[in-house]
Design an enzyme around this catalytic site. Structure first.
Site, PDB file in Angstrom:
ATOM      1  N   HIS A  50       0.815  -1.320  -0.102  1.00  0.00           N
ATOM      2  CA  HIS A  50      -0.022   0.025   0.066  1.00  0.00           C
ATOM      3  C   HIS A  50       0.872   1.289   0.009  1.00  0.00           C
ATOM      4  CE1 HIS A  50       0.882   1.101   4.181  1.00  0.00           C
ATOM      5  NE2 HIS A  50       0.649  -0.102   4.666  1.00  0.00           N
ATOM      6  N   SER A 118       1.815   4.123  -5.308  1.00  0.00           N
ATOM      7  CA  SER A 118       2.194   5.231  -4.729  1.00  0.00           C
ATOM      8  C   SER A 118       3.593   4.705  -4.132  1.00  0.00           C
ATOM      9  CB  SER A 118       1.070   6.052  -3.718  1.00  0.00           C
ATOM     10  OG  SER A 118       1.477   7.231  -3.263  1.00  0.00           O
TER      11      SER A 118
END
Length: 287
Positions: A50, A118
């Site tokens: 994540h 990201s």
């Protein structure tokens, strides 16, 4: 904060995980840190990372479409979610990648297919550069760590005002963060937003340190010429890292391909899980 609201969030997460055939697990490393992660499915191991300020559950929606073909493992990075948050640790992408290597070894995963969104993409590229023989493929979703590309609203606003649009010190700022990273945000009950906001607010000092360390690190020289097969996915409406960044990564990685998704922001795997899973399976089938 209401205990009932916290319980509702926990129930919603539990239901989403069950639908995705994911189970929450923990592992304590020999170095003393504890990772909390989701694990489920059968097949080759797909390790998903994540992004900044997020948690493992950012991948639950797309994982529901992948656990039928892969063993999906999704940890909370140290410093986020339910994993340990050592106050004075090194949280640079290199340090996080090395910890992740220890995590992979502790679970006995061996070589993995590695994906990241990201900051998670930043760490994934770093991991692949450090341990190229242990990464079968990369799935980079609006990845960070590439600073020579065009500036997005995040960098422009930070330079102009000094305010980081990815951190929140109030519940209103958390709502702004959500609207900033998702192009068409779904309606989320205020009670749920309040619980999520409080978790981010409590982690604010550490998040600021981690953001500074990640922003100071460029992955470009590290991965230049890396031959690992790579799928680069980008949201056309990403306000954090503009889609032109995908072209920079594509030029760095000679065995890569790019998919740009219209009407999607910084979190394609959350905003368009069906399309992301479809594209990923097609990419894997070509290898």
């Amino acid at each position: 904060m209401s205990f009932i609201h916290k319980a509702l969030v926990a129930l919603a997460l539990s239901r989403a995980r069950r639908k995705a055939h994911l189970v929450r697990r923990t592992v304590r490393l020999d170095t003393g840190e504890t990772y909390v992660y989701l694990d489920g499915g059968t097949g080759p191991t797909l390790l998903l990372l994540h992004g900044f300020g997020a948690t493992k559950d950012n991948f639950t929606r797309v994982a529901a479409l992948l656990t039928g073909s892969y063993r999906v493992v999704v940890p909370d990075h140290l410093g986020f979610g339910e994993s340990d948050k050592p106050e004075h640790a090194d949280y640079s992408p290199v340090a996080q990648a090395r910890r992740l290597r220890t995590f992979v070894q502790a679970l006995g995963l061996g070589a993995v297919d590695l994906g990241g969104n990201s900051m998670g993409g930043h760490i994934a590229m770093t991991y692949a550069a450090l341990y190229p023989d242990d990464v079968r493929s990369l799935w980079l979703i609006d990845a960070g760590g590439v600073w020579s590309g065009p500036q997005g609203e995040l960098q422009q606003h930070l330079q102009r005002t000094g305010r980081n649009l990815l951190v929140a010190s109030t519940e209103d700022e958390f709502a702004e963060v959500f609207r900033f990273v998702v192009h068409k945000p779904p309606v989320v009950p205020k009670s749920i937003m309040k619980v999520l906001a409080q978790a981010r607010i409590a982690n604010l000092p550490l998040e600021r340190r981690i953001f500074a360390q990640a922003s100071a690190d460029s992955v470009e020289d590290r991965v230049r010429g890396l031959p690992v097969p790579t799928l680069i996915v980008w949201g056309q409406e990403d306000r954090v890292f503009p889609p032109g960044t995908a072209d920079v990564i594509h030029a760095l990685l000679p065995n890569s391909e790019v998919v740009v998704l219209p009407e999607i922001g910084h979190l394609p795997m959350f905003e368009a899980p069906e399309r992301c899973a479809q594209d990923y399976k097609a990419f894997r089938a070509r290898l």
